[in-house]
Design a protein around this motif. Structure first.
Motif, PDB file in Angstrom:
ATOM      1  N   PHE A 521       0.844  -1.186   0.000  1.00  0.00           N
ATOM      2  CA  PHE A 521       0.000   0.000   0.000  1.00  0.00           C
ATOM      3  C   PHE A 521       0.889   1.249   0.000  1.00  0.00           C
ATOM      4  O   PHE A 521       1.857   1.335   0.763  1.00  0.00           O
ATOM      5  N   THR A 522       0.546   2.207  -0.832  1.00  0.00           N
ATOM      6  CA  THR A 522       1.285   3.471  -0.872  1.00  0.00           C
ATOM      7  C   THR A 522       0.715   4.409   0.182  1.00  0.00           C
ATOM      8  O   THR A 522      -0.487   4.692   0.181  1.00  0.00           O
ATOM      9  N   PRO A 523       1.561   4.918   1.105  1.00  0.00           N
ATOM     10  CA  PRO A 523       1.054   5.848   2.126  1.00  0.00           C
ATOM     11  C   PRO A 523       0.607   7.157   1.490  1.00  0.00           C
ATOM     12  O   PRO A 523       1.391   7.849   0.849  1.00  0.00           O
ATOM     13  N   LEU A 524      -0.668   7.496   1.662  1.00  0.00           N
ATOM     14  CA  LEU A 524      -1.189   8.760   1.157  1.00  0.00           C
ATOM     15  C   LEU A 524      -1.142   9.832   2.240  1.00  0.00           C
ATOM     16  O   LEU A 524      -0.873  11.001   1.960  1.00  0.00           O
ATOM     17  N   LEU A 525      -1.405   9.447   3.469  1.00  0.00           N
ATOM     18  CA  LEU A 525      -1.285  10.348   4.611  1.00  0.00           C
ATOM     19  C   LEU A 525      -0.486   9.627   5.680  1.00  0.00           C
ATOM     20  O   LEU A 525      -0.838   8.520   6.086  1.00  0.00           O
ATOM     21  N   LEU A 526       0.587  10.242   6.139  1.00  0.00           N
ATOM     22  CA  LEU A 526       1.509   9.603   7.083  1.00  0.00           C
ATOM     23  C   LEU A 526       1.718  10.509   8.284  1.00  0.00           C
ATOM     24  O   LEU A 526       2.073  11.684   8.131  1.00  0.00           O
ATOM     25  N   ILE A 527       1.482   9.958   9.472  1.00  0.00           N
ATOM     26  CA  ILE A 527       1.817  10.655  10.722  1.00  0.00           C
ATOM     27  C   ILE A 527       3.068   9.989  11.269  1.00  0.00           C
ATOM     28  O   ILE A 527       3.035   8.819  11.661  1.00  0.00           O
ATOM     29  N   ASP A 528       4.167  10.709  11.263  1.00  0.00           N
ATOM     30  CA  ASP A 528       5.485  10.149  11.587  1.00  0.00           C
ATOM     31  C   ASP A 528       6.124  10.977  12.705  1.00  0.00           C
ATOM     32  O   ASP A 528       6.992  11.824  12.466  1.00  0.00           O
ATOM     33  N   PRO A 529       5.700  10.757  13.970  1.00  0.00           N
ATOM     34  CA  PRO A 529       6.137  11.642  15.062  1.00  0.00           C
ATOM     35  C   PRO A 529       7.625  11.584  15.365  1.00  0.00           C
ATOM     36  O   PRO A 529       8.189  12.555  15.865  1.00  0.00           O
ATOM     37  N   ALA A 530       8.294  10.476  15.083  1.00  0.00           N
ATOM     38  CA  ALA A 530       9.727  10.363  15.371  1.00  0.00           C
ATOM     39  C   ALA A 530      10.572  10.358  14.105  1.00  0.00           C
ATOM     40  O   ALA A 530      11.800  10.302  14.176  1.00  0.00           O
ATOM     41  N   GLY A 531       9.930  10.379  12.947  1.00  0.00           N
ATOM     42  CA  GLY A 531      10.678  10.378  11.695  1.00  0.00           C
ATOM     43  C   GLY A 531      11.281   9.035  11.342  1.00  0.00           C
ATOM     44  O   GLY A 531      12.139   8.953  10.465  1.00  0.00           O
ATOM     45  N   LYS A 532      10.825   7.958  12.008  1.00  0.00           N
ATOM     46  CA  LYS A 532      11.423   6.645  11.750  1.00  0.00           C
ATOM     47  C   LYS A 532      10.999   6.067  10.401  1.00  0.00           C
ATOM     48  O   LYS A 532      11.718   5.276   9.806  1.00  0.00           O
ATOM     49  N   PHE A 533       9.824   6.453   9.918  1.00  0.00           N
ATOM     50  CA  PHE A 533       9.330   5.913   8.652  1.00  0.00           C
ATOM     51  C   PHE A 533       9.896   6.696   7.461  1.00  0.00           C
ATOM     52  O   PHE A 533      10.412   6.127   6.512  1.00  0.00           O
ATOM     53  N   SER A 534       9.801   8.020   7.521  1.00  0.00           N
ATOM     54  CA  SER A 534      10.176   8.859   6.374  1.00  0.00           C
ATOM     55  C   SER A 534      11.530   9.527   6.523  1.00  0.00           C
ATOM     56  O   SER A 534      12.094  10.032   5.547  1.00  0.00           O
ATOM     57  N   GLY A 535      12.051   9.542   7.753  1.00  0.00           N
ATOM     58  CA  GLY A 535      13.307  10.257   8.001  1.00  0.00           C
ATOM     59  C   GLY A 535      13.086  11.685   8.456  1.00  0.00           C
ATOM     60  O   GLY A 535      14.039  12.369   8.849  1.00  0.00           O
ATOM     61  N   THR A 536      11.833  12.156   8.435  1.00  0.00           N
ATOM     62  CA  THR A 536      11.518  13.524   8.851  1.00  0.00           C
ATOM     63  C   THR A 536      10.276  13.513   9.723  1.00  0.00           C
ATOM     64  O   THR A 536       9.247  12.952   9.341  1.00  0.00           O
ATOM     65  N   LYS A 537      10.348  14.128  10.907  1.00  0.00           N
ATOM     66  CA  LYS A 537       9.195  14.201  11.781  1.00  0.00           C
ATOM     67  C   LYS A 537       8.100  15.042  11.138  1.00  0.00           C
ATOM     68  O   LYS A 537       8.377  16.040  10.477  1.00  0.00           O
ATOM     69  N   GLY A 538       6.832  14.634  11.341  1.00  0.00           N
ATOM     70  CA  GLY A 538       5.743  15.461  10.882  1.00  0.00           C
ATOM     71  C   GLY A 538       4.620  14.668  10.257  1.00  0.00           C
ATOM     72  O   GLY A 538       4.577  13.442  10.304  1.00  0.00           O
ATOM     73  N   VAL A 539       3.676  15.436   9.652  1.00  0.00           N
ATOM     74  CA  VAL A 539       2.558  14.856   8.932  1.00  0.00           C
ATOM     75  C   VAL A 539       2.845  14.996   7.446  1.00  0.00           C
ATOM     76  O   VAL A 539       3.083  16.101   6.951  1.00  0.00           O
ATOM     77  N   HIS A 540       2.846  13.906   6.717  1.00  0.00           N
ATOM     78  CA  HIS A 540       3.192  13.891   5.299  1.00  0.00           C
ATOM     79  C   HIS A 540       1.965  13.484   4.490  1.00  0.00           C
ATOM     80  O   HIS A 540       1.228  12.581   4.879  1.00  0.00           O
ATOM     81  N   SER A 541       1.755  14.172   3.349  1.00  0.00           N
ATOM     82  CA  SER A 541       0.617  13.860   2.486  1.00  0.00           C
ATOM     83  C   SER A 541       1.075  13.794   1.037  1.00  0.00           C
ATOM     84  O   SER A 541       1.835  14.647   0.584  1.00  0.00           O
TER      85      SER A 541
END
Length: 606
Positions: A521-541
């Motif tokens: 599944f492709t993440p369309l909305l990502l809540i990444d509070p520690a940046g472990k998934f995307s490398g950057t903390k925040g909400v990604h869309s």
């Protein structure tokens, strides 16, 4: 008895052998192979890792084969341990488990990588455990759980049965000059304590910060003096009475008393009971030393000839003998194991076929003596073990393992009484149970139903749990988050639905498969509070974010809308509610809107 080589070839033997066993301790067999016609077929070749199979179908793995010259040929003394011990010791669990587990779950972890199944008789509460597995062998893990819950085990074939205590309260009596000799009591006071301290209710490994501190002094301290036991340090203990009980048990049970005796097998002379099993309670009498006690069989050494006739019996009663206490180990374990294997799962569905085989073989091989009692009952007694009795009369059918003293398994007009009931299918109008394990297709444990929760598993790892608070999401023993009904802190009447991420969880995502062939599944909305998934903390869309108003806490709202400039557009705009003032970006030009009039900043500069 026969032996089996590494290729699976079987050879009958003609040998005298001795089986030594203890409650939750060492078990081994020593076989003296003389150069007779039967043994010469394999005598030169038998070596470590061959198997010895006794008449009761117990399989042992050879760990030592000692050759010795006899005239022009040789004999060998072979020592072997149960295959169960060897298999558990050479199988490891690499995943690390920590947290609160039921005893059933812990034994599932222990036996999952093996070909063995376990059956729990009794119930235990959940326990907290740390660093379980993590590369340790299954034998040490088995020992660790049994030590924690104080259970004992027996095994038959590939089935391991775990109980609070093994054995029965038998009617067997051993008396000096009748069927016992060389009765020798042993008292070990080397670790006899009269005083102990306990520390509890502290964080991690900091007993010096314990909030709970308790002591216990035995009344015998006035006579024997203060003999201090090793302190109990357990941060999980929060209650004083729990610590007090543990301290009292540590002190009061510190002295070790045992009795050894040579016994005589009187079954051929008509004595109505077979030799005692491990854990059995028996009466031991020796008037010379003033001994008449009910004691427990703790260890045995039984020597038989090739026909199975008993040549020698040596028992230890009460507790382990002192010599055994200092040397008792499972010798195939990678680490020292003292007091080894010192707790609730029903027979797993994959073991049904195995249980059928065991019961079928048992029924086909038994030799039975039939007796009609004075009241007309039919009494069926196993000739080899008179403790095994079946009673049939108009009241029903009962099965006993203590010579008919008690019937733990019975069918009467009141119903069916059973220690364990094993079935492929049970139809019931009402089912009361402490826990239910559900297996699909007879080969998995995907769902477990408890009195207060429903657990879901994949590959024997918990993935989610449904409780009265909602749905929890897990990765094995690691809690990821939960979703459920909740209330506002401090205002319980304000209710809602929450999706909460635990501190051990990493991210929340809403995704979509981009095509029918996509594997992820492709993440369309990502809540990444520690940046472990995307490398950057925040909400990604990855999709357009559409809203009509933006408002900072305490500030005026900003509105999103559309407008035209000089007849062109429409263009996106952010401004006040009427969009008479705001900002517009059109391609490469920035406009400031004031009073419905558009200005370019560079024009204002000029």
């Amino acid at each position: 008895m026969y032996v089996k080589d590494l290729a699976g070839n079987e050879f009958p033997t003609m040998a005298t052998y001795t089986v030594n066993d203890e409650i939750n301790g060492n078990m081994d067999i020593s076989v003296e192979l003389l150069p007779n016609k039967t043994n010469l077929q394999f005598l030169k070749n038998i070596d470590a890792l061959w198997e010895v199979v006794t008449d009761d179908d117990t399989i042992y793995k050879v760990v030592h084969a000692k050759p010795q010259g006899v005239g022009k040929t040789l004999k060998k003394t072979v020592r072997a341990i149960p295959k169960l011990y060897d298999d558990l010791n050479t199988t490891r669990v690499y995943e690390k488990y920590e947290g609160s587990f039921s005893i059933e779950e812990l034994f599932n972890i222990v036996f999952k990588p093996t070909d063995y199944v376990h059956q729990l008789v009794g119930s235990w509460t959940n326990i907290e455990i740390e660093g379980f597995g993590d590369g340790d062998n299954c034998l040490s893990m088995f020992q660790r759980v049994l030590n924690r819950i104080g259970a004992e085990f027996t095994f038959s074939g590939q089935s391991v049965i775990i109980r609070e205590k093994i054995g029965t309260d038998s009617q067997v009596m051993y008396r000096h000059r009748l069927n016992a000799s060389n009765i020798v009591p042993e008292i070990d006071a080397q670790e006899y304590w009269t005083y102990a301290r306990g520390f509890g209710d502290y964080e991690e490994s900091k007993p010096e910060e314990a909030k709970l501190k308790r002591t216990y002094t035995s009344p015998l301290a006035k006579l024997l003096g203060k003999r201090e036991a090793p302190p109990i340090k357990d941060g999980r203990v929060k209650k004083a009475d729990t610590m007090d009980k543990a301290l009292k048990k540590l002190v009061d049970e510190s002295i070790k008393i045992s009795v050894t005796a040579d016994l005589i097998d009187l079954r051929e002379k008509g004595y109505p009971y077979a030799q005692s099993k491990l854990g059995d309670m028996v009466t031991l009498i020796d008037e010379r030393i003033g001994l008449q006690e009910e004691v427990r069989v703790a260890a045995r050494s039984i020597t038989k000839d090739w026909r199975g006739k008993i040549l020698d019996l040596k028992f230890t009663f009460g507790s382990e003998g002192m010599a055994k206490r200092y040397n008792a180990k499972i010798n195939n374990a990678a680490k020292e194991i003292t007091d080894i294997l010192s707790g609730r799962k029903k027979l797993p569905f994959p073991a049904m076929a195995l249980e059928i085989q065991l019961v079928t073989k048992l029924l086909q091989s038994v030799q039975t003596q039939q007796t009609i009692t004075e009241d007309g009952s039919t009494l069926l007694i196993d000739k080899n073990d008179p403790n095994l009795v079946v009673l049939i009369n108009s009241a029903g059918l009962g099965v006993s393992d203590d010579g008919g003293k008690t019937f733990k398994n019975a069918i009467t007009g009141r119903g069916i009484l059973g220690d364990r009931i094993i079935a492929n299918s049970i139809t019931a109008d009402k089912l009361d149970a402490n826990a239910i394990t559900v297996g699909f297709n007879n080969n998995s444990e995907n769902i477990k139903l408890w009195s207060n929760r429903l657990e879901f598993y994949k590959d024997h790892r918990m993935t989610s749990k449904l409780t009265e608070d909602g749905m929890e999401f897990w990765y094995g023993t690691r809690k990821i988050g939960r979703m459920g009904e909740t209330g506002k802190s401090g205002s319980d009447s304000i209710r809602g639905v929450a999706l909460n991420l635990e501190y051990t969880g990493d991210y929340v995502t809403f995704g979509r498969k981009e095509s029918s062939s996509a594997s992820d599944f492709t993440p369309l909305l990502l809540i990444d509070p520690a940046g472990k998934f995307s490398g950057t903390k925040g909400v990604h869309s990855k999709i357009d974010f559409i809203t009509e108003v933006i408002k900072a806490p305490g500030g005026l709202p900003l509105y999103l809308g559309k407008t035209t400039i000089d007849g062109n557009g429409p263009y996106a705009m952010i401004g006040n509610k009427s969009l008479s003032a705001g900002i517009v970006v059109t391609g490469s030009t920035l406009y400031l809107i004031d009073g419905n009039t558009a200005y370019r900043p560079r024009d204002l500069n000029n």
